[in-house]
Design a protein around this motif. Structure first.
Motif, PDB file in Angstrom:
ATOM      1  N   ALA A  23      15.892  18.263 -16.187  1.00  0.00           N
ATOM      2  CA  ALA A  23      16.922  18.805 -17.072  1.00  0.00           C
ATOM      3  C   ALA A  23      16.396  20.022 -17.828  1.00  0.00           C
ATOM      4  CB  ALA A  23      17.370  17.731 -18.054  1.00  0.00           C
ATOM      5  N   GLY A  24      17.175  21.107 -17.806  1.00  0.00           N
ATOM      6  CA  GLY A  24      16.813  22.327 -18.511  1.00  0.00           C
ATOM      7  C   GLY A  24      15.781  23.192 -17.822  1.00  0.00           C
ATOM      8  N   SER A  25      15.474  22.903 -16.563  1.00  0.00           N
ATOM      9  CA  SER A  25      14.393  23.605 -15.863  1.00  0.00           C
ATOM     10  C   SER A  25      14.898  24.741 -14.987  1.00  0.00           C
ATOM     11  CB  SER A  25      13.614  22.619 -14.992  1.00  0.00           C
ATOM     12  OG  SER A  25      14.381  22.228 -13.862  1.00  0.00           O
ATOM     13  N   ALA A  26      13.946  25.544 -14.494  1.00  0.00           N
ATOM     14  CA  ALA A  26      14.257  26.639 -13.574  1.00  0.00           C
ATOM     15  C   ALA A  26      14.848  26.120 -12.270  1.00  0.00           C
ATOM     16  CB  ALA A  26      12.990  27.453 -13.288  1.00  0.00           C
ATOM     17  N   LEU A  27      14.485  24.906 -11.853  1.00  0.00           N
ATOM     18  CA  LEU A  27      15.007  24.369 -10.599  1.00  0.00           C
ATOM     19  C   LEU A  27      16.502  24.076 -10.704  1.00  0.00           C
ATOM     20  CD1 LEU A  27      14.375  23.520  -7.724  1.00  0.00           C
ATOM     21  CD2 LEU A  27      13.796  21.239  -8.587  1.00  0.00           C
ATOM     22  N   VAL A  28      16.934  23.522 -11.808  1.00  0.00           N
ATOM     23  CA  VAL A  28      18.358  23.280 -12.015  1.00  0.00           C
ATOM     24  C   VAL A  28      19.113  24.605 -12.074  1.00  0.00           C
ATOM     25  CG1 VAL A  28      20.068  22.401 -13.658  1.00  0.00           C
ATOM     26  CG2 VAL A  28      18.028  21.045 -13.124  1.00  0.00           C
ATOM     27  N   ASP A  29      18.546  25.592 -12.763  1.00  0.00           N
ATOM     28  CA  ASP A  29      19.181  26.915 -12.835  1.00  0.00           C
ATOM     29  C   ASP A  29      19.295  27.542 -11.449  1.00  0.00           C
ATOM     30  OD1 ASP A  29      19.347  26.671 -15.577  1.00  0.00           O
ATOM     31  OD2 ASP A  29      17.572  27.894 -15.982  1.00  0.00           O
ATOM     32  N   ALA A  30      18.233  27.417 -10.638  1.00  0.00           N
ATOM     33  CA  ALA A  30      18.242  28.000  -9.292  1.00  0.00           C
ATOM     34  C   ALA A  30      19.270  27.313  -8.400  1.00  0.00           C
ATOM     35  CB  ALA A  30      16.854  27.897  -8.669  1.00  0.00           C
ATOM     36  N   GLY A  31      19.400  26.007  -8.554  1.00  0.00           N
ATOM     37  CA  GLY A  31      20.400  25.286  -7.777  1.00  0.00           C
ATOM     38  C   GLY A  31      21.803  25.761  -8.089  1.00  0.00           C
TER      39      GLY A  31
END
Length: 263
Positions: free
Chosen positions: A151-159
């Motif tokens: 939650a709140g990470s670059a991976l979620v943003d990239a997805g």
């Protein structure tokens, strides 16, 4: 605060992490409790027969199947960081999703989500280029697959940027830093071993959208899915107790409705 009756949370666990004659965890018992299974794809744990067996168990229990993709590090259980390029991260992610898809397809089921493991998960949480590479691999395999990330990470943003459905993940039994990252396992007390404390943390994340960091700060986070680790001595008992606490609060445990590739 709104009523918890309308809340739904996915409960996921990292499974299929045995290898050859060596066994880890009680996958069959956990699959009776969780709603999603992140199945090791042979890079940090698992082998073809273990993958096949774990998929079959997940299908029997009606649990959503996900690819638990990792760095190629059997000896280190995928928890040691490696200097991989975005191109390498893309290729290893695509390779592992394809491997699990073969077993899911043969079992008359489908892969529904992808979650990186260990060091790759933490690297992608803070490194936008790695996160974009992983998200691209998931999208290129199937844009309906859900990408699971911290939650709140670059991976979620990239997805989200790649147009993927995403699930923001929180950890019942891990301690957090004030920036929302997980306290590294190499540090003392990074894992919460007291069941009551871990359940209280999980309930606060689901009901209130927050967690107390190790320095006392309150971190706001959204949790779509909660991870319960399957490799501890009391993993099954903890998972059962957590699910009972969620049910008692009127919180529905269910996998996200993403369909993924057709069988």
């Amino acid at each position: 605060m709104t009523s918890d009756v309308s809340k739904t949370i996915d409960l996921n666990s990292d499974l299929g992490e045995s290898f050859g004659a060596w066994r880890m965890g009680d996958d069959a018992a956990l699959l009776a409790v969780v709603s999603s299974a992140n199945i090791a794809c042979g890079f940090h744990a698992g082998d073809p027969d273990i993958m096949r067996r774990t998929v079959a168990l997940a299908v029997a229990h009606g649990v959503a199947i996900g690819a638990h993709v990792s760095l190629p590090d059997l000896q280190g259980f995928g928890r040691r960081e490696m200097a991989v390029t975005p191109n390498e991260a893309y290729a290893m992610t695509l390779y592992q999703i394809g491997a699990l898809h073969a077993f899911a397809h043969a079992a008359g089921s489908r892969v529904r989500h992808v979650k990186p493991h260990g060091a790759l998960y933490n690297m992608a949480a803070r490194d936008g280029r790695l996160a974009e590479a992983i998200a691209s691999a998931v999208r290129d395999f199937d844009p309906l697959l859900r990408l699971v990330g911290l939650a709140g990470s670059a991976l979620v943003d990239a997805g989200r940027a790649a147009g993927l459905p995403v699930a923001a993940e929180a950890f019942a039994d891990r301690r957090y830093r004030s920036d929302g990252s997980l306290q590294p396992r190499r540090e003392p007390d990074a894992v919460i071993t007291e069941n009551d404390e871990a359940i209280a943390q999980a309930m606060a994340m689901v009901r209130e959208g927050r967690v107390r960091a190790v320095d006392g700060d309150i971190v706001e986070l959204q949790a779509d899915t909660l991870c319960v680790h399957g490799d501890g001595a009391h993993a099954v008992a903890f998972a059962r107790n957590l699910r009972a606490a969620l049910n008692a609060a009127g919180i529905v445990v269910a996998a996200s409705p993403t369909t993924g590739v057709s069988a």
